[in-house]
Design a protein around this motif. Structure first.
Motif, mmCIF file in Angstrom:
data_model
loop_
_atom_site.group_PDB
_atom_site.id
_atom_site.type_symbol
_atom_site.label_atom_id
_atom_site.label_comp_id
_atom_site.label_asym_id
_atom_site.label_seq_id
_atom_site.Cartn_x
_atom_site.Cartn_y
_atom_site.Cartn_z
ATOM 1 N N ILE A 251 0.828 -1.205 0.000
ATOM 2 C CA ILE A 251 0.000 0.000 0.000
ATOM 3 C C ILE A 251 0.866 1.260 0.000
ATOM 4 N N GLU A 252 0.650 2.095 -1.011
ATOM 5 C CA GLU A 252 1.340 3.376 -1.114
ATOM 6 C C GLU A 252 0.367 4.555 -1.036
ATOM 7 N N SER A 253 -0.909 4.301 -1.341
ATOM 8 C CA SER A 253 -1.887 5.386 -1.376
ATOM 9 C C SER A 253 -3.172 4.925 -0.690
ATOM 10 N N LEU A 254 -3.719 5.793 0.185
ATOM 11 C CA LEU A 254 -4.927 5.466 0.934
ATOM 12 C C LEU A 254 -5.820 6.702 1.014
ATOM 13 N N THR A 255 -7.076 6.542 0.598
ATOM 14 C CA THR A 255 -8.062 7.614 0.664
ATOM 15 C C THR A 255 -9.250 7.143 1.490
ATOM 16 N N ILE A 256 -9.632 7.950 2.496
ATOM 17 C CA ILE A 256 -10.713 7.568 3.401
ATOM 18 C C ILE A 256 -11.663 8.745 3.548
ATOM 19 N N ALA A 257 -12.922 8.535 3.147
ATOM 20 C CA ALA A 257 -13.936 9.574 3.309
ATOM 21 C C ALA A 257 -14.725 9.385 4.600
ATOM 22 N N ALA A 258 -14.762 8.155 5.145
ATOM 23 C CA ALA A 258 -15.472 7.902 6.400
ATOM 24 C C ALA A 258 -14.676 8.481 7.574
ATOM 25 N N TYR A 280 -10.732 12.729 4.738
ATOM 26 C CA TYR A 280 -11.697 13.802 4.540
ATOM 27 C C TYR A 280 -12.571 14.059 5.765
ATOM 28 N N SER A 281 -12.601 13.149 6.727
ATOM 29 C CA SER A 281 -13.417 13.342 7.923
ATOM 30 C C SER A 281 -12.776 12.551 9.048
#
Length: 459
Positions: A251-258, A280-281
């Motif tokens: 894993i190099e990139s992680l996006t979390i909206a929760a 994002y939150s």
């Protein structure tokens, strides 16, 4: 007698050349009349030919030897099979070949492997091609790109093929490699970041996915293939999902909206290869931010926590390798933001809606590596000409939705002319006003009436 023989031989050669030339011209005219696309070089020699659709057949390929200058050939969806491929061996300069959607099979692979000049090959959507056939291309020393989307293979097959073709950028169907089913919450695509990484995949939640469970992650058969995960907007995370991310070693990139908390953030910070993180939150506190390792490899961070104290900012600036930072909508003191000046590799900074006034952004003048600055929504009242002059590599500054009045733009002409003469990059300024001009400088000004203004300035 000898003279007659030489004369006959000469006539034969001239006749052959004339036949070749006439045949070529008629063939080209016939292809163009049927919808072919041709490009020629400065000497009017065809080097690119695109034949798309079922109307083009093996017979058309059999006459291509009359165009020996062809370097790029596109046969997507043509009625072409293995017999037609044999005709391509007579093209001495062929470097790029697209056979997508044709009837070629594994039997054609040895013939393709004999085209020593081939650098790029596409066999997407060719049901007759298998992983066994693709392995026969290993002898192509110049091959650097192979597209085999929808050729049946799993990730183990892909990895074996990549080991055989070590210098080739291989593109297959990412969802097929991971054997994802239509009912899964994931969609898969290739993950690319500079420099390009072959064989790594980005997982993103589908638009209709509302919840991700631990089982959704543990069901991925080859976690070592995944380099990026995007938990999209509107997707809830079951407890334990963030812990389950640790089973993906690449894993190099992680996006979390929760929304995540301190414990989740600590788990994320423990990922050894993580370079890009977008949150994002969150309810992350200063204690959570303090868990950031000093030697963390993170290069890109977008963090929305709502409020940053001095202790929290001190933790963020420990990410000494940061190149991109987004702290938009944070409420903290201007003095706290000024601590960002210690990030000596930062090239992009976003501070949207941070309630920064004109004097509060002076610290940016000391951040000489900045190329992109986003100050949208801040109560700025004057153009930051000092900032523009101070950053030698500045390429874009976004000042939309600020309070900069129209008369201040009169200063653009002198200020930006002076800055651009010493800057090797074009500078893009974005504004949001009602009746402003688009500055093209130094070639002139163009009056526009649109509410959105894009100020593009060239040297």
């Amino acid at each position: 007698m000898r003279r007659d023989i030489l004369k006959a031989a000469g006539l034969l050669i001239v006749g052959g050349l004339l036949y070749w030339f006439v045949t070529r011209q008629f063939h080209l005219q016939d292809l163009l009349a049927r919808g072919a696309y041709i490009r020629v070089d400065a000497q009017r020699r065809p080097y690119l030919l695109a034949l798309r659709g079922p109307d083009f057949t093996n017979r058309d390929l059999s006459l291509l030897h009359t165009i020996p200058t062809l370097e790029r050939l596109f046969l997507e969806g043509c009625t072409v099979d293995d017999d037609g491929v044999a005709s391509l061996m007579r093209l001495p300069r062929l470097m790029e070949l697209d056979l997508s959607g044709t009837a070629v099979t594994d039997a054609a692979m040895p013939q393709l492997a004999s085209i020593a000049t081939l650098e790029s090959l596409a066999v997407d959507d060719c049901p007759g091609v298998t992983i066994g056939g693709l392995e026969k291309l290993a002898q192509l020393k110049e091959l650097n790109r192979l597209s085999a989307r929808h050729v049946e293979m799993n990730f183990a097959d892909y990895r074996r093929l990549q080991n055989d073709l070590t210098t080739v950028d291989i593109r297959a169907s990412a969802e097929s490699l991971l054997q994802l089913a239509p009912e899964d919450v994931w969609r898969a695509e290739w993950f690319e970041a500079p420099p390009r990484r072959c064989g790594t995949i980005r997982l993103s939640t589908r638009l209709d996915a509302r919840r991700v469970t631990v089982d959704d992650l543990t069901a991925i058969a080859w976690p070592e293939a995944v380099a990026a995960i995007d938990f999209g907007v509107g997707t809830d995370l079951e407890p334990g999902v963030i812990d389950a991310v640790r089973r993906f070693p690449q894993i190099e990139s992680l996006t979390i909206a929760a929304t995540i908390d301190d414990e989740d953030f600590a788990t994320i910070c423990s990922l050894p290869r993580l370079k890009m993180l977008q949150i994002y939150s969150s309810t992350i506190t200063d204690e959570g931010l303090a868990r950031i390792p000093v030697d963390a490899p993170l290069e890109s961070l977008r963090l929305r926590t709502g409020r940053l104290s001095t202790r929290g900012m001190a933790a963020i600036v420990r990410y000494s390798r940061l190149r991109f930072l987004d702290l938009s909508r944070h409420q903290t003191s201007p003095e706290n933001f000024s601590r960002l000046a210690v990030l000596k590799e930062l090239t992009s900074l976003s501070l949207i809606d941070c309630r920064l006034e004109d004097d509060d952004i002076r610290f940016l003048e000391d951040m000489g590596t900045l190329r992109y600055v986003d100050l949208r929504g801040n109560p700025l009242t004057t153009l930051p000409t000092g900032l523009i002059d101070s950053l030698p590599d500045l390429r874009q500054i976004d000042l939309r939705n600020t309070q900069i009045p129209q008369p201040d733009l009169v200063a653009l002409n002198q200020t930006l002319h002076r800055q651009l003469l010493s800057n090797r990059f074009p500078l893009l300024l974005k504004f949001w006003h009602k009746d402003l001009f688009e500055y093209e400088g130094p070639n002139g000004e163009l009056m526009l009436r649109d509410p959105f203004r894009l100020h593009q300035v060239y040297r």
